[in-house]
Structures are given as C-alpha cells and as structure tokens.
Design a protein around this motif. Structure first.
Motif, short mmCIF file in Angstrom:
data_model
loop_
_atom_site.label_atom_id
_atom_site.label_comp_id
_atom_site.label_asym_id
_atom_site.label_seq_id
_atom_site.Cartn_x
_atom_site.Cartn_y
_atom_site.Cartn_z
N ASP A 1 3.01 4.42 -1.27
CA ASP A 1 2.94 5.09 -2.47
C ASP A 1 4.36 5.76 -2.61
N THR B 1 6.59 4.02 -5.78
CA THR B 1 6.28 2.89 -6.27
C THR B 1 5.62 2.92 -7.45
N ARG B 2 5.23 1.98 -8.01
CA ARG B 2 4.34 1.87 -9.39
C ARG B 2 3.23 2.43 -8.83
N ARG B 3 2.42 2.12 -7.70
CA ARG B 3 1.19 2.40 -7.26
C ARG B 3 1.36 3.98 -6.95
N THR C 1 0.72 -1.16 0.13
CA THR C 1 0.06 0.06 0.15
C THR C 1 0.77 1.29 -0.11
N ALA D 1 1.32 6.09 -10.00
CA ALA D 1 -0.19 6.17 -10.65
C ALA D 1 -0.86 7.28 -9.75
N THR D 2 -0.87 6.94 -8.59
CA THR D 2 -1.68 8.04 -7.69
C THR D 2 -1.20 9.44 -7.81
#
Length: 109
Positions: A27, A65-67, A25, A70-71
């Motif tokens: 970011d 992170t990849r997540r 989770t 994107a966020t």
C-alpha cells in the motif's frame, strides 16, 4: 542526515527500481526514513529492493500505490479510524493489519 554520494539522479533511479519491485499487496513504501529508523545503516549499493518497513511515524519521502490510495481513502472516510496525525495513523494501521508497508532497502543510498 544521509548524503547521496551518487548525486540526485541516484534517488530518481532508486524510485524507479522500487516501483518495479513492489509486491502487488503493498500500500505504501517509505523511500527515506530518519537514519536511526533504518533496519540497517544506509550505503551505496544499487540496485534497489524493498524490505518490510520498520515501525516509524515520519512520512518524509514515500510512495503510495493505487491500492494504497484506495485503502487510505477508505480508512480516512471512517472517522473511527482517524484519531491522530496521519503519519502516526499509517504506522498504527500497519500494526493493525489495515495497511501493507514496505521500505526501500537502505542499501540504495
């Protein structure tokens, strides 16, 4: 600022350890903070872990992170969320629950 008693490879090793231990989770993870922003003073004691990030406004050394990428892109595309320099925005977005931040445990130096 903080010296690296184990040399520059200690930082490279610390980044590897951080990547391996980040929760899915996360970011953004601060790898370095100004010394007075750390939750506790840095010292040499690998291996590296991560802890919840304190509020800071300085993006000196961090990983996304990849997540998180994107966020961040989604937030930056929405002009309603862009109102300050990005290092301040990251702290504000985390306070508002829009980003999940961690920091490398200060013990990794």
């Amino acid at each position: 600022d903080v010296a690296f008693p184990n040399g520059p490879d200690a930082f490279r090793d610390a980044v590897r350890d951080v990547l391996a231990k980040l929760p899915p989770t996360c970011d953004l993870c601060y790898l370095y903070l100004y010394p007075d922003h750390w939750p506790r003073p840095p010292k040499t004691a690998p291996p590296v872990d991560t802890i919840p990030a304190p509020r800071t406004w300085c993006l000196l050394a961090y990983l996304v992170t990849r997540r998180g990428a994107a966020t961040l892109l989604a937030l930056l595309r929405d002009q309603a969320h862009v109102y300050a320099p990005v290092d301040c925005l990251v702290a504000d977005w985390a306070d508002r629950g829009l980003l999940s931040l961690r920091c490398a445990d200060a013990d990794f130096f």
